[in-house]
Design a protein around this motif. Structure first.
Motif, PDB file in Angstrom:
ATOM      1  N   VAL A 120       0.771  -1.229   0.113  1.00 41.45           N
ATOM      2  CA  VAL A 120       0.048  -0.044   0.164  1.00 41.45           C
ATOM      3  C   VAL A 120       0.799   1.292  -0.101  1.00 41.45           C
ATOM      4  O   VAL A 120       1.880   1.254   0.856  1.00 41.45           O
ATOM      5  N   PHE A 121       0.426   2.084  -1.025  1.00 42.10           N
ATOM      6  CA  PHE A 121       1.106   3.646  -0.948  1.00 42.10           C
ATOM      7  C   PHE A 121       0.202   4.328  -0.067  1.00 42.10           C
ATOM      8  O   PHE A 121      -1.056   4.833  -0.587  1.00 42.10           O
ATOM      9  N   SER A 122       0.508   4.664   1.181  1.00 44.43           N
ATOM     10  CA  SER A 122      -0.599   5.297   2.045  1.00 44.43           C
ATOM     11  C   SER A 122      -0.851   6.406   1.868  1.00 44.43           C
ATOM     12  O   SER A 122       0.066   7.271   1.213  1.00 44.43           O
ATOM     13  N   ILE A 123      -1.907   7.093   2.672  1.00 41.21           N
ATOM     14  CA  ILE A 123      -2.075   8.742   2.412  1.00 41.21           C
ATOM     15  C   ILE A 123      -0.798   9.415   2.969  1.00 41.21           C
ATOM     16  O   ILE A 123      -0.584  10.622   2.461  1.00 41.21           O
ATOM     17  N   TRP A 124      -0.217   8.637   4.073  1.00 46.62           N
ATOM     18  CA  TRP A 124       1.029   9.414   4.553  1.00 46.62           C
ATOM     19  C   TRP A 124       2.076   9.397   3.432  1.00 46.62           C
ATOM     20  O   TRP A 124       2.930  10.574   3.299  1.00 46.62           O
ATOM     21  N   ASP A 125       2.262   8.401   2.745  1.00 51.76           N
ATOM     22  CA  ASP A 125       3.056   8.288   1.693  1.00 51.76           C
ATOM     23  C   ASP A 125       2.933   9.425   0.628  1.00 51.76           C
ATOM     24  O   ASP A 125       3.705   9.859   0.152  1.00 51.76           O
ATOM     25  N   ALA A 126       1.633   9.407   0.247  1.00 49.78           N
ATOM     26  CA  ALA A 126       1.093  10.560  -0.820  1.00 49.78           C
ATOM     27  C   ALA A 126       1.518  12.055  -0.308  1.00 49.78           C
ATOM     28  O   ALA A 126       1.908  12.731  -1.139  1.00 49.78           O
ATOM     29  N   ALA A 127       1.341  12.017   1.171  1.00 52.32           N
ATOM     30  CA  ALA A 127       1.741  13.389   1.681  1.00 52.32           C
ATOM     31  C   ALA A 127       3.133  13.693   1.464  1.00 52.32           C
ATOM     32  O   ALA A 127       3.297  14.875   0.986  1.00 52.32           O
ATOM     33  N   ASN A 128       3.867  12.696   1.648  1.00 58.56           N
ATOM     34  CA  ASN A 128       5.361  13.074   1.574  1.00 58.56           C
ATOM     35  C   ASN A 128       5.726  13.051   0.063  1.00 58.56           C
ATOM     36  O   ASN A 128       6.427  13.959  -0.295  1.00 58.56           O
ATOM     37  N   ALA A 129       5.007  12.487  -0.950  1.00 60.13           N
ATOM     38  CA  ALA A 129       5.283  12.847  -2.250  1.00 60.13           C
ATOM     39  C   ALA A 129       5.002  13.894  -2.752  1.00 60.13           C
ATOM     40  O   ALA A 129       5.771  14.610  -3.564  1.00 60.13           O
ATOM     41  N   PHE A 130       3.934  14.576  -2.246  1.00 56.90           N
ATOM     42  CA  PHE A 130       3.569  15.828  -2.560  1.00 56.90           C
ATOM     43  C   PHE A 130       4.540  17.038  -2.095  1.00 56.90           C
ATOM     44  O   PHE A 130       4.584  17.809  -2.861  1.00 56.90           O
ATOM     45  N   GLU A 131       4.876  16.661  -1.044  1.00 61.18           N
ATOM     46  CA  GLU A 131       5.889  17.809  -0.380  1.00 61.18           C
ATOM     47  C   GLU A 131       7.266  17.628  -1.314  1.00 61.18           C
ATOM     48  O   GLU A 131       7.846  18.605  -1.566  1.00 61.18           O
ATOM     49  N   TYR A 132       7.691  16.356  -1.615  1.00 57.68           N
ATOM     50  CA  TYR A 132       8.897  16.294  -2.441  1.00 57.68           C
ATOM     51  C   TYR A 132       8.447  16.836  -3.732  1.00 57.68           C
ATOM     52  O   TYR A 132       9.554  17.595  -4.402  1.00 57.68           O
ATOM     53  N   ALA A 133       7.391  16.510  -4.261  1.00 62.31           N
ATOM     54  CA  ALA A 133       7.167  17.341  -5.597  1.00 62.31           C
ATOM     55  C   ALA A 133       7.226  18.771  -5.567  1.00 62.31           C
ATOM     56  O   ALA A 133       7.657  19.418  -6.557  1.00 62.31           O
ATOM     57  N   THR A 134       6.628  19.490  -4.583  1.00 60.48           N
ATOM     58  CA  THR A 134       6.682  20.861  -4.440  1.00 60.48           C
ATOM     59  C   THR A 134       7.922  21.313  -4.304  1.00 60.48           C
ATOM     60  O   THR A 134       8.386  22.375  -4.945  1.00 60.48           O
ATOM     61  N   SER A 135       8.823  20.634  -3.714  1.00 65.58           N
ATOM     62  CA  SER A 135      10.263  21.000  -3.306  1.00 65.58           C
ATOM     63  C   SER A 135      10.952  20.974  -4.860  1.00 65.58           C
ATOM     64  O   SER A 135      11.588  21.843  -5.557  1.00 65.58           O
ATOM     65  N   ARG A 136      10.546  20.130  -5.736  1.00 64.29           N
ATOM     66  CA  ARG A 136      11.155  19.910  -7.310  1.00 64.29           C
ATOM     67  C   ARG A 136      10.539  20.981  -8.184  1.00 64.29           C
ATOM     68  O   ARG A 136      11.257  21.747  -8.532  1.00 64.29           O
ATOM     69  N   PHE A 137       9.391  21.441  -7.973  1.00 66.20           N
ATOM     70  CA  PHE A 137       8.867  22.401  -8.682  1.00 66.20           C
ATOM     71  C   PHE A 137       9.415  23.694  -8.093  1.00 66.20           C
ATOM     72  O   PHE A 137       9.691  24.697  -9.045  1.00 66.20           O
ATOM     73  N   THR A 138       9.447  24.062  -6.986  1.00 67.54           N
ATOM     74  CA  THR A 138      10.216  25.128  -6.395  1.00 67.54           C
ATOM     75  C   THR A 138      11.723  25.496  -6.847  1.00 67.54           C
ATOM     76  O   THR A 138      12.165  26.557  -7.456  1.00 67.54           O
ATOM     77  N   ALA A 139      12.347  24.396  -7.012  1.00 68.63           N
ATOM     78  CA  ALA A 139      13.676  24.404  -7.390  1.00 68.63           C
ATOM     79  C   ALA A 139      13.903  24.500  -8.681  1.00 68.63           C
ATOM     80  O   ALA A 139      14.977  25.334  -9.577  1.00 68.63           O
ATOM     81  N   ILE A 140      12.631  24.171  -9.613  1.00 64.82           N
ATOM     82  CA  ILE A 140      12.679  24.414 -11.272  1.00 64.82           C
ATOM     83  C   ILE A 140      12.409  26.007 -11.374  1.00 64.82           C
ATOM     84  O   ILE A 140      13.087  26.764 -11.986  1.00 64.82           O
ATOM     85  N   ARG A 141      11.259  26.177 -10.518  1.00 63.08           N
ATOM     86  CA  ARG A 141      11.278  28.024 -10.624  1.00 63.08           C
ATOM     87  C   ARG A 141      12.409  28.680 -10.259  1.00 63.08           C
ATOM     88  O   ARG A 141      12.671  29.546 -11.185  1.00 63.08           O
ATOM     89  N   ILE A 142      12.949  28.429  -9.260  1.00 62.55           N
ATOM     90  CA  ILE A 142      14.214  29.030  -8.878  1.00 62.55           C
ATOM     91  C   ILE A 142      15.473  29.100 -10.158  1.00 62.55           C
ATOM     92  O   ILE A 142      15.767  30.111 -10.172  1.00 62.55           O
ATOM     93  N   SER A 143      15.584  27.837 -10.505  1.00 63.29           N
ATOM     94  CA  SER A 143      16.490  27.739 -11.636  1.00 63.29           C
ATOM     95  C   SER A 143      16.093  28.511 -12.890  1.00 63.29           C
ATOM     96  O   SER A 143      16.709  29.063 -13.368  1.00 63.29           O
ATOM     97  N   LEU A 144      14.849  28.529 -12.843  1.00 63.23           N
ATOM     98  CA  LEU A 144      14.317  29.212 -14.295  1.00 63.23           C
ATOM     99  C   LEU A 144      14.704  30.833 -13.806  1.00 63.23           C
ATOM    100  O   LEU A 144      15.184  31.391 -15.041  1.00 63.23           O
ATOM    101  N   ASP A 145      14.428  31.060 -12.816  1.00 66.21           N
ATOM    102  CA  ASP A 145      14.497  32.614 -12.657  1.00 66.21           C
ATOM    103  C   ASP A 145      16.253  33.123 -12.610  1.00 66.21           C
ATOM    104  O   ASP A 145      16.385  34.273 -13.034  1.00 66.21           O
ATOM    105  N   LYS A 146      16.920  32.207 -12.277  1.00 68.09           N
ATOM    106  CA  LYS A 146      18.430  32.601 -12.256  1.00 68.09           C
ATOM    107  C   LYS A 146      18.921  32.129 -13.847  1.00 68.09           C
ATOM    108  O   LYS A 146      20.120  32.853 -14.199  1.00 68.09           O
TER     109      LYS A 146
END
Length: 244
Positions: A8-34
Motif C-alpha cells: 500500500v502506498f498510504s495517504i502518509w506516503d502520498a503527503a510525502n510525495a506531494f512535499e517532494y514534488a513541491t520541492s522539485r517544482f520550487t527548485a525548477i522555478r528558482i533555477s528558471l529565474d536564475k
C-alpha cells in the motif's frame, strides 16, 4: 495477487510525495529565474515536456491513489497552483506556450516563503533543470516505482534543516480491504514511530545538558581560586597604596 499481500502506498506516503514534488517544482522555478539561457521556441517546448514529465511521475499518480481511496489530497499551495496549470493544459485550455507563460509569469515570492526555502535542497535525482535540457535528447524514465519515490523522499528529508529530523521514516504496510482501516493503521504506526524518535531525541538532549552542567561544576573550584587570587592581589595593592 491476493489483496492482503499488496503493498500500500498510504495517504502518509502520498503527503510525502506531494512535499517532494513541491520541492522539485520550487527548485525548477528558482533555477528558471536564475537561468540566462535564451527562451527560444525549442527551450520553451522542451521545458514544457519536462514539466509535464514531473507531474506524471511525482504528482498525478498519487492524486489518483487518493481518489481511489475516496480521500481528497491536501496539496501545498504552490503545488496546487502548478497542478491547476497542468490540468488546463491537459484539457486543452492552454497549449504548450500557454503553459510555459503561465508557469513562468506565476507570482511566486520564494524569498518571502519560509516553507519554500525549507523544501529546496542541493541534490535531486533527475535534476534536468540544472543542465541544458534544450540541447540534449529527452531521456527521462517512463516509470518511477512507489519504492523509489519513498527513497527519493527519504534522501530529500535527510538534506533538510534540523527541524525535519524529527519526521519519522516512512514504512511499508500490507494492504487491507478497507482503505479507512489501512490508513488508520498507518497513522497509528507513524505516531508510534514519531513518539520513539521524540523520546530518543529528548534523552539525547537531556544527556547533553547533564554533561554541560557537570562541566560547569568542574569549573567552580578553579573559578573560585581565581577570584581569591584577584581579591588577594587587590588587598596587596590597597595596602601598598595606604603605606605610600
Amino acid at each position: 495477487m491476493n489483496q492482503e499481500s499488496q503493498i500500500v502506498f498510504s495517504i502518509w506516503d502520498a503527503a510525502n510525495a506531494f512535499e517532494y514534488a513541491t520541492s522539485r517544482f520550487t527548485a525548477i522555478r528558482i533555477s528558471l529565474d536564475k537561468s540566462q539561457v535564451p527562451r527560444t521556441t525549442v527551450f520553451r517546448e522542451r521545458f514544457v515536456q519536462h514539466l509535464v514529465w514531473e507531474a506524471e511521475r511525482f504528482v498525478f499518480p498519487f492524486i489518483n491513489i487518493c481518489a481511489t481511496n475516496n480521500t481528497s489530497p491536501a496539496l501545498p499551495e504552490y503545488l496546487n497552483d502548478v497542478v491547476k496549470m497542468l490540468i488546463e493544459w491537459q484539457v486543452g485550455v492552454l497549449d504548450d506556450d500557454g503553459l510555459w507563460q503561465k508557469f513562468w509569469t506565476h507570482k511566486f515570492d520564494v524569498s518571502g516563503d519560509l516553507m519554500a526555502r525549507y523544501r529546496v535542497v542541493k541534490v535531486y535525482q533527475y535534476s534536468w533543470w540544472k543542465d541544458r535540457f534544450d540541447l540534449t535528447p529527452f531521456e527521462m524514465p517512463t516509470r518511477i516505482t512507489p519504492d523509489e519515490i519513498r527513497d527519493l523522499y527519504q534522501h530529500h528529508g535527510q538534506q533538510m534543516p534540523a527541524g525535519y529530523l524529527l519526521i519519522p521514516d516512512t514504512r511499508i504496510y500490507n494492504g487491507h480491504g478497507n482503505p479507512l482501516l489501512t490508513n488508520l493503521r498507518v497513522i497509528r504506526g507513524e505516531l508510534e514511530e514519531f513518539g520513539t524518535h521524540l523520546e530518543e531525541w529528548l534523552a539525547e538532549k537531556t544527556e547533553e545538558g547533564r554533561l554541560a552542567l557537570d562541566e560547569m561544576a568542574s569549573l567552580v573550584g578553579p573559578v573560585d581560586a581565581l577570584h581569591d587570587a584577584i581579591a588577594a592581589s587587590q588587598r596587596l595593592l590597597n595596602t601598598s597604596a595606604m603605606d605610600e
